[in-house]
Design a protein around this motif. Sequence first.
Motif, mmCIF file in Angstrom:
data_model
loop_
_atom_site.group_PDB
_atom_site.id
_atom_site.type_symbol
_atom_site.label_atom_id
_atom_site.label_comp_id
_atom_site.label_asym_id
_atom_site.label_seq_id
_atom_site.Cartn_x
_atom_site.Cartn_y
_atom_site.Cartn_z
ATOM 1 N N CYS A 110 0.832 -1.203 0.000
ATOM 2 C CA CYS A 110 0.000 0.000 0.000
ATOM 3 C C CYS A 110 0.865 1.250 0.000
ATOM 4 O O CYS A 110 1.719 1.406 0.876
ATOM 5 N N HIS A 111 0.626 2.133 -0.982
ATOM 6 C CA HIS A 111 1.325 3.416 -1.014
ATOM 7 C C HIS A 111 0.517 4.410 -0.194
ATOM 8 O O HIS A 111 -0.302 5.175 -0.719
ATOM 9 N N THR A 112 0.730 4.358 1.110
ATOM 10 C CA THR A 112 0.016 5.250 2.022
ATOM 11 C C THR A 112 0.724 5.247 3.369
ATOM 12 O O THR A 112 1.531 4.355 3.648
ATOM 13 N N GLN A 113 0.401 6.218 4.188
ATOM 14 C CA GLN A 113 0.894 6.206 5.564
ATOM 15 C C GLN A 113 0.191 5.072 6.290
ATOM 16 O O GLN A 113 -0.990 4.806 6.061
ATOM 17 N N PHE A 114 0.910 4.415 7.175
ATOM 18 C CA PHE A 114 0.306 3.275 7.857
ATOM 19 C C PHE A 114 -0.867 3.668 8.738
ATOM 20 O O PHE A 114 -1.799 2.880 8.926
ATOM 21 N N GLU A 115 -0.872 4.904 9.242
ATOM 22 C CA GLU A 115 -1.984 5.308 10.112
ATOM 23 C C GLU A 115 -3.321 5.216 9.379
ATOM 24 O O GLU A 115 -4.287 4.658 9.898
ATOM 25 N N SER A 116 -3.366 5.746 8.165
ATOM 26 C CA SER A 116 -4.624 5.664 7.408
ATOM 27 C C SER A 116 -4.792 4.286 6.782
ATOM 28 O O SER A 116 -5.906 3.793 6.641
#
Length: 133
Positions: free
Chosen positions: A113-119
């Motif tokens: 996933c290309h995203t911050q882990f929080e979201s």
Amino acid sequence: MTRSYRWIGPETHRKEEDFKGLVAYHLSVCAHIYGKQRRPGDPPYLFMDLNGGPGRLRDDADRVFDGSPLIAADALAHADFPHETWHFEEDIAACADLLTAVDPAVYPDSTVCHTQFESGTRAWCNLRRPHAY
């Protein structure tokens, strides 16, 4: 191609080797527990790498070695219980390398996933148990 990232230092190779040993030990314990207690319908074992990096690392000595996403995905590919791995990476270049390293043909139970882990973890939770979050 394996890029060099500024956060990879001389201790990184040893840290990843230590992680490999910890994962092997942890999964042997999990296999024993799952072997005794697993019931149909139980959720799979979940590994989340919150800052996955590029997957394959290159240090200043020009050594190329597996990072935590590949160590975990490879170890779990040999595990005898249902599992999933989720790897989050915010940096676009590192995520592109990670997508190449964690090849879905080799690791079909892995998601990058290309995203911050929080979201990203919040989205994963909502996918799995929307009534609970």
